[in-house]
Design a protein around this motif. Structure first.
Motif, PDB file in Angstrom:
ATOM      1  N   TYR A 120      44.503  56.610   8.786  1.00 47.74           N
ATOM      2  CA  TYR A 120      45.410  57.715   8.435  1.00 47.74           C
ATOM      3  C   TYR A 120      46.877  57.274   8.577  1.00 47.74           C
ATOM      4  CZ  TYR A 120      48.192  61.921   9.345  1.00 47.74           C
ATOM      5  OH  TYR A 120      49.183  62.887   9.345  1.00 47.74           O
ATOM      6  N   LYS A 121      47.196  56.643   9.688  1.00 49.14           N
ATOM      7  CA  LYS A 121      48.580  56.209   9.918  1.00 49.14           C
ATOM      8  C   LYS A 121      49.023  55.196   8.855  1.00 49.14           C
ATOM      9  CE  LYS A 121      48.050  56.661  14.936  1.00 49.14           C
ATOM     10  NZ  LYS A 121      47.951  55.876  16.192  1.00 49.14           N
ATOM     11  N   LEU A 144      51.996  55.606   5.871  1.00 53.81           N
ATOM     12  CA  LEU A 144      53.099  54.657   5.669  1.00 53.81           C
ATOM     13  C   LEU A 144      53.212  54.270   4.196  1.00 53.81           C
ATOM     14  CD1 LEU A 144      52.673  52.254   8.748  1.00 53.81           C
ATOM     15  CD2 LEU A 144      54.502  53.911   8.360  1.00 53.81           C
ATOM     16  N   LYS A 145      52.090  54.063   3.550  1.00 52.61           N
ATOM     17  CA  LYS A 145      52.091  53.721   2.120  1.00 52.61           C
ATOM     18  C   LYS A 145      52.559  54.896   1.262  1.00 52.61           C
ATOM     19  CE  LYS A 145      50.527  49.585   2.737  1.00 52.61           C
ATOM     20  NZ  LYS A 145      51.419  48.404   2.481  1.00 52.61           N
ATOM     21  N   PRO A 168      55.454  56.552  -3.772  1.00 53.19           N
ATOM     22  CA  PRO A 168      54.264  56.427  -2.928  1.00 53.19           C
ATOM     23  C   PRO A 168      53.299  55.383  -3.496  1.00 53.19           C
ATOM     24  CG  PRO A 168      54.793  58.739  -3.293  1.00 53.19           C
ATOM     25  CD  PRO A 168      55.667  57.948  -4.226  1.00 53.19           C
ATOM     26  N   ASP A 169      52.740  54.569  -2.627  1.00 59.85           N
ATOM     27  CA  ASP A 169      51.816  53.513  -3.050  1.00 59.85           C
ATOM     28  C   ASP A 169      50.377  54.027  -2.913  1.00 59.85           C
ATOM     29  OD1 ASP A 169      50.367  51.264  -3.562  1.00 59.85           O
ATOM     30  OD2 ASP A 169      51.444  49.961  -2.156  1.00 59.85           O
ATOM     31  N   ALA A 175      47.013  52.872  -0.558  1.00 58.58           N
ATOM     32  CA  ALA A 175      46.443  53.935   0.279  1.00 58.58           C
ATOM     33  C   ALA A 175      44.947  54.079   0.016  1.00 58.58           C
ATOM     34  CB  ALA A 175      47.162  55.248   0.013  1.00 58.58           C
ATOM     35  N   LYS A 176      44.566  53.975  -1.251  1.00 59.51           N
ATOM     36  CA  LYS A 176      43.151  54.084  -1.612  1.00 59.51           C
ATOM     37  C   LYS A 176      42.354  52.908  -1.038  1.00 59.51           C
ATOM     38  CE  LYS A 176      40.000  54.387  -5.567  1.00 59.51           C
ATOM     39  NZ  LYS A 176      39.867  54.361  -7.040  1.00 59.51           N
TER      40      LYS A 176
END
Length: 252
Positions: free
Chosen positions: A40-41, A45-46, A52-53, A57-58
Motif C-alpha cells: 500500500y505504501k 508513492l507511485k 501518477p504511475d 502501482a499495478k
C-alpha cells in the motif's frame, strides 16, 4: 549461613525477572512486516507522482494478489485492478484503505481462533498493528483522539495475550474476553471511519501457515539460541557457589 542462602534466592529471582522482562517486554518489534501494508505504501508513492504511475502501482499490487485472493476472495483484488485499469486514483486509494481494514479484521479473527498459541497470536497482532500504522495518518488527520484510542486498544489486545514467561517464570495469564472487547472496538471504529458496509473477507484460515506466519522456533524455547541458556548458567553458577561455600563451612 541462612542469610547467604536467602541472598542467593533473592539474586536468582531478580536475575530471572530481569531476563524475562527483557525477553518478553510487550512490543511490536516483530521481525515480520505486513506485506500488504508495505505494498500500500509503495503504491501510494507511485500514485503521488506527477503524473501518477499506475503501471508501476499495478505491478506492485500484483505481488500480493495471490495472497489476497486466497484469504479474502477474488472480489477485492478484482476491484483494485479495475481501479488501476481506469486510472481512478480516488477510488483506488479508498479501496486500498478498505482492503487494509479487511486485513486487520482477518488478522484479529485469526488471533481469536489461535488465542491459546501465544507466539502465533503475537505475530498476527504485530501484523495487524503494522497494517493499522499505514492507516494511522489518515485516521489521525480526521480525529487525533480516535487514532489514540485505536492504538490504546491494540496495546490492550497485546496485554490480553498474556505471557508464557521463561520456563514459567514471569508467566501472565491470557484474557480472551479482554481481547474480544479490544477487537470489537478496533473493528467497529475502523469500519465506521472507512465506510465499509461489512467486514466479511471470505474464509478465515486457522492454521499457522495459512495465517501468513512461518513455522519458526519459539524464541523462548529455542535451545539453539545461546541467549536462552544465560539465565540457567547464571543460576547454576550461583547454586554451585552456595553449595561449595556450605561444604567449606561445614569442614571448618
Amino acid at each position: 549461613m541462612k542469610k547467604y542462602q536467602f541472598f542467593c534466592l533473592i539474586l536468582i529471582f531478580v536475575i530471572s525477572n530481569m531476563y524475562t522482562n527483557h525477553t518478553f517486554a510487550y512490543s511490536y518489534g516483530d521481525p515480520n512486516e505486513e506485506k500488504l501494508a508495505e505494498v500500500y505504501k509503495e503504491m501510494m508513492l507511485k500514485l503521488d507522482q506527477t503524473p501518477p504511475d499506475f503501471t508501476s502501482a499495478k505491478a506492485i499490487f500484483e505481488t500480493v494478489k495471490k495472497e489476497i485472493d486466497m484469504h479474502m476472495g477474488h472480489e477485492p483484488a478484482e476491484t483494485i485492478l479495475n481501479n488501476l485499469e481506469k486510472k481512478d486514483k480516488k477510488k483506488l486509494t479508498e479501496n486500498m484503505e478498505k482492503l487494509l481494514v479487511l486485513n486487520i479484521a482477518r488478522r484479529l479473527e485469526n488471533i481469536e481462533k489461535n488465542f491459546s498459541e501465544y507466539d502465533t497470536s503475537k505475530k498476527l497482532l504485530a501484523k495487524a498493528f503494522a497494517t493499522y500504522e499505514a492507516l494511522s495518518p489518515i485516521v489521525e488527520s480526521k480525529n487525533t483522539e480516535t487514532d489514540k484510542k485505536l492504538k490504546a486498544e491494540f496495546d490492550n489486545a497485546l496485554n490480553s495475550l498474556g505471557n508464557p514467561g521463561l520456563f514459567g517464570v514471569g508467566k501472565k495469564e491470557s484474557d480472551i474476553k479482554a481481547f474480544k472487547a479490544s477487537k470489537e472496538t478496533i473493528l467497529t471504529t475502523l469500519q465506521k471511519e472507512f465506510g465499509l458496509a461489512s467486514l466479511k473477507v471470505g474464509h478465515f484460515t486457522e492454521s499457522e501457515n495459512e495465517s501468513g506466519i512461518n513455522n519458526e522456533k519459539k524464541d523462548w524455547t529455542d535451545i539453539s539460541n545461546i541467549r536462552n541458556w544465560i539465565p540457567l548458567l547464571v543460576i547454576v553458577g550461583i547454586i554451585a557457589g552456595v553449595v561449595g561455600f556450605t561444604v567449606r563451612q561445614r569442614k571448618k
